[in-house]
Each structure stands twice: as C-alpha cells, then as structure tokens.
Write a protein that holds these residues in place. Sequence first.
Motif, short mmCIF file in Angstrom:
data_model
loop_
_atom_site.label_atom_id
_atom_site.label_comp_id
_atom_site.label_asym_id
_atom_site.label_seq_id
_atom_site.Cartn_x
_atom_site.Cartn_y
_atom_site.Cartn_z
N GLU A 47 -15.53 70.01 -26.63
CA GLU A 47 -16.32 70.63 -27.77
C GLU A 47 -16.23 70.12 -29.51
OE1 GLU A 47 -18.31 73.07 -26.92
OE2 GLU A 47 -17.56 73.44 -24.98
N ARG A 48 -17.15 70.40 -30.00
CA ARG A 48 -17.07 69.73 -31.36
C ARG A 48 -15.75 70.04 -31.93
NH1 ARG A 48 -22.62 70.97 -30.44
NH2 ARG A 48 -24.30 69.62 -31.70
N ARG A 49 -15.71 68.99 -32.85
CA ARG A 49 -14.17 69.14 -33.80
C ARG A 49 -14.65 70.16 -34.89
NH1 ARG A 49 -13.03 67.22 -28.96
NH2 ARG A 49 -11.32 65.88 -29.11
N ASN A 50 -15.77 70.23 -35.58
CA ASN A 50 -15.91 70.91 -36.60
C ASN A 50 -17.25 71.67 -36.14
OD1 ASN A 50 -15.91 72.40 -39.05
ND2 ASN A 50 -16.35 70.51 -40.25
N HIS A 51 -17.34 73.07 -36.94
CA HIS A 51 -18.72 73.97 -36.39
C HIS A 51 -18.74 74.05 -34.95
CE1 HIS A 51 -20.66 74.14 -40.58
NE2 HIS A 51 -19.99 73.04 -40.87
N ILE A 52 -17.67 74.42 -34.49
CA ILE A 52 -17.49 74.52 -32.97
C ILE A 52 -18.26 75.69 -32.46
CG2 ILE A 52 -15.27 75.66 -33.02
CD1 ILE A 52 -14.53 74.26 -30.35
N LYS A 53 -18.26 76.80 -33.18
CA LYS A 53 -18.97 78.00 -32.94
C LYS A 53 -20.10 78.07 -33.13
CE LYS A 53 -18.18 82.99 -32.88
NZ LYS A 53 -17.50 84.36 -33.56
N GLY A 54 -21.36 78.07 -32.25
CA GLY A 54 -22.64 77.90 -32.57
C GLY A 54 -23.45 78.45 -31.53
N THR A 55 -24.76 78.85 -32.04
CA THR A 55 -25.78 79.14 -31.24
C THR A 55 -26.98 78.25 -31.28
OG1 THR A 55 -25.15 81.39 -31.79
CG2 THR A 55 -27.42 81.23 -31.17
N ALA A 85 -32.80 73.37 -32.94
CA ALA A 85 -31.88 74.00 -34.01
C ALA A 85 -30.49 74.61 -33.45
CB ALA A 85 -32.43 75.12 -34.66
N ARG A 86 -29.47 74.28 -34.34
CA ARG A 86 -28.16 74.92 -34.08
C ARG A 86 -27.46 75.85 -35.21
NH1 ARG A 86 -22.67 73.64 -34.02
NH2 ARG A 86 -21.39 74.65 -32.23
N PHE A 87 -27.22 76.94 -35.19
CA PHE A 87 -26.65 77.39 -36.29
C PHE A 87 -25.33 77.83 -35.76
CE2 PHE A 87 -31.25 78.94 -36.02
CZ PHE A 87 -31.34 78.90 -37.43
N SER A 88 -24.38 77.74 -37.04
CA SER A 88 -22.87 77.76 -36.64
C SER A 88 -22.01 78.21 -37.84
CB SER A 88 -22.62 76.17 -36.31
OG SER A 88 -22.92 75.43 -37.38
N LEU A 89 -20.55 78.29 -37.45
CA LEU A 89 -19.71 78.60 -38.47
C LEU A 89 -19.05 77.53 -38.66
CD1 LEU A 89 -20.15 81.69 -37.29
CD2 LEU A 89 -17.73 82.15 -37.73
N SER A 90 -18.71 77.14 -39.75
CA SER A 90 -17.57 75.93 -40.41
C SER A 90 -16.31 76.10 -39.63
CB SER A 90 -17.20 76.12 -41.89
OG SER A 90 -18.56 75.80 -42.57
N GLY A 92 -12.92 74.51 -36.95
CA GLY A 92 -13.00 74.18 -35.34
C GLY A 92 -12.15 75.09 -34.40
N ASN A 93 -12.30 76.56 -34.78
CA ASN A 93 -11.83 77.55 -34.36
C ASN A 93 -12.82 78.27 -33.47
OD1 ASN A 93 -10.58 79.88 -33.15
ND2 ASN A 93 -10.18 80.86 -35.11
N PRO A 94 -12.89 77.97 -32.25
CA PRO A 94 -13.91 78.89 -31.20
C PRO A 94 -14.11 80.28 -31.35
CG PRO A 94 -12.37 78.05 -29.81
CD PRO A 94 -12.02 77.25 -31.45
N LYS A 95 -12.97 80.87 -31.73
CA LYS A 95 -12.83 82.15 -31.75
C LYS A 95 -12.78 82.60 -33.30
CE LYS A 95 -9.90 82.58 -27.68
NZ LYS A 95 -8.85 82.90 -26.94
N ALA A 96 -13.22 81.93 -34.39
CA ALA A 96 -13.47 82.40 -35.46
C ALA A 96 -14.25 83.65 -35.49
CB ALA A 96 -13.81 81.35 -36.57
N PRO A 97 -13.92 84.81 -36.45
CA PRO A 97 -14.78 86.01 -36.72
C PRO A 97 -15.95 85.53 -37.40
CG PRO A 97 -12.91 86.05 -38.04
CD PRO A 97 -12.59 84.86 -37.08
N ASP A 98 -17.11 86.00 -36.96
CA ASP A 98 -18.40 86.10 -37.71
C ASP A 98 -18.33 86.70 -39.29
OD1 ASP A 98 -19.33 84.77 -35.65
OD2 ASP A 98 -20.66 86.24 -34.84
N THR A 99 -17.14 87.28 -39.45
CA THR A 99 -17.14 87.80 -40.85
C THR A 99 -16.17 87.02 -41.85
OG1 THR A 99 -14.92 89.10 -39.99
CG2 THR A 99 -16.91 90.23 -40.06
N ALA A 100 -15.72 85.74 -41.07
CA ALA A 100 -14.98 84.93 -42.10
C ALA A 100 -15.83 84.48 -43.11
CB ALA A 100 -14.53 83.93 -41.15
N LYS A 101 -15.00 84.39 -44.36
CA LYS A 101 -15.79 83.93 -45.56
C LYS A 101 -15.63 82.34 -45.60
CE LYS A 101 -15.49 87.61 -49.04
NZ LYS A 101 -15.31 88.11 -50.31
N SER A 102 -16.27 81.97 -44.54
CA SER A 102 -16.51 80.31 -44.58
C SER A 102 -17.95 80.08 -44.48
CB SER A 102 -15.74 79.97 -43.25
OG SER A 102 -16.28 80.43 -42.27
N GLY A 103 -18.22 78.66 -44.37
CA GLY A 103 -19.74 78.34 -44.33
C GLY A 103 -20.47 78.59 -43.03
#
Length: 332
Positions: A47-55, A85-90, A92-103
């Motif tokens: 998996e990706r090292r960064n922006h691992i969680k995506g759609t 296209a790919r939409f993602s969270l900043s 490398g945590n695949p279980k990061a919550p979608d409420t995280a104040k990250s990019g």
Amino acid sequence: MQNNRKSWLLAGALVLGSPLTMAADGEVAADQVVAAIEGTFGVTPGERRNHIKGTCAVGEFVGTTEGAAYSSSKLFSGKPVPVVARFSLSGGNPKAPDTAKSGRGMALQFKLPDGGLQHMTMLNTPIFGAAQPRTFLDLMIATKPDPATGKPDPEKIKAFKASHPDNLAQADFLANNNPPTSYANSAYWGIHTFKFIDRAKKTTPVRWRFVPQDGEKRLSDDELKSSPPNFLEQALIERAKHGPVRWNMMLTIGVAGDTEDNPTVTWPEGRKQVNAGTLTISSASPQKGAECEKINFDPLVMADGIAPTNDPILLFRSPAYAVSFAKRLGEK
C-alpha cells in the motif's frame, strides 16, 4: 513531453540528492523521507506510504477557451478528457478516522487525446506545510510515536514548531477548519505555482484550485464528535449515484513578484481569476482493485503547455513518490 519530464526529474535529483540514496552535505533524499513516513505510521505491505486511505472515482474534464488562452495543453481543447481520480486522507494510517483534522487529497490522471497524460495532485488546504523537504522530514521525525507511550513526544513537537515556522500556516488552517462533510463538498488546491505556456510560447505563472459546485461544507463541532470513523467513501459513492459531482477548475493568474517557489506562501488577494474548465465525477468506488489503486500520481507527469517551477517541494515529490511506488510494487 517525456523528455521534458526526464529533465525535470534529473534537475530534482541533482538539487535534492538521488531518490535512491542518502543525500550528501545535509541535503534530504527521497528515501530518507519515505523511511521517516514508515517510521511514523508503520508499513502496510503493498500500500501507499502516504495518503494510504483513499477512494477511487472516474469521470471527465472539459476545458474552456479561457484556459486555452493561457495554455496550449490539449486539456483545454473543449472536448471531454477522461479522468481517473483518487480522494484520500493524509498520512500512512489506513485506519485514520475521517474526522481527523488532517489534509484531504484529490489526485487526478487526465488521459489526453494524443495518448499523453497529465497528473494533478492537490490538498484541501491553500498552502503546504513545508517550504523545503527538510521541514517535512523533520515533521515525520518529530511525530514518530514514542515506543514507551505509543504517542508522539510533546516536547519534540513543540521544538519542531519553534524551529520550523514554514509549517505553521498549514497547521493553523487545519486546526481552525473542521474536515469536510464529504469529498464532494471540499475545495482542493494545487499548492504549487505552475507555468502555463500558450501557443505563442508565452509563459504565465498560475496556481489552481478545484471549487465544488455542491458548495463547501464542513463538519460542525458536534458532528466532529459524533460522526463514524469511515463515512467519506460511502458519502462520495452515494452522492455520485444521485448524479454527476462537479468542480470548477479556477486559475489564479500570477504577476511579477508573486512567489513561485514557496508553497507555504499565498498570493495576494485581487489576482485575476479564470475558470479553466469543469471536472465531473460520474462514479466512485472502494480503491481495492479499482483503476486508481495502481496509479502513481506523480505531479511532474505533465502535458505540453504546462511546466513546473523551481519549487523544491514540487521537484522533490516526484522522486519521493517513485520510491514509495517501487516499494509497494515490490511487496505485491
């Protein structure tokens, strides 16, 4: 296009160190940064090292004559250009919550009619959190969890903030703006300055952002506390089922003296704005097995009519992406 891209990559390697070896004289190499990301978030093989969680998503882009006035790219031909296209969270945590104040990220691959490609990789913040690769490397080192507590050392983070003022603007933006209610309700900025080159070879510095036609909407403080950890993907999938999701590609036209090599600095208000086209997403899906999963969204993959500036972060992203991409391919 490919020859130009190779020269840009070579320039980045010469300035910032080989992407596959440790840089000399205190410079930062791409594999150092990727290793630091792995140290902070761990490794999920393949998996990706960064922006691992995506759609993943697919759609098209139709450029305008206004965009074509500044760039000869076939992106602005006025004809539909297929988009992956790919939409993602900043992070490398695949279980990061979608409420995280990250990019939140939007990455696009345009399939041009001549067989060429154009990539755009963006964030939902108007500025980036590093003016130089060293800042991003030091951020990863500072936020690496302490083995004893499983959390970052507050003193290291405090020291990082004190010594890296170029990180503060993005950090403040993320702290003071709640995450979006949906990927469809977020704007995305290109972060960097790019060069648009018209048919007469005139060069214009531009910055771009994609503005949602659905409008920008953020979670309220109450929603931030009550929302489930995984809602962004399903929200985008359901939204696309109800009809096309669209963003306007807005160009900001730079003038002499505007910063071109520092993505942590915004341009002054009042710069000319141009609607360069419309991005339409027709469907979205989980990334596993979908088309976007295997794409390395290298921001230096550019069509004729668009070129990079000497922004050190922009030039560094390509070799860093290459290191990460090679690692995950080797783990398949």
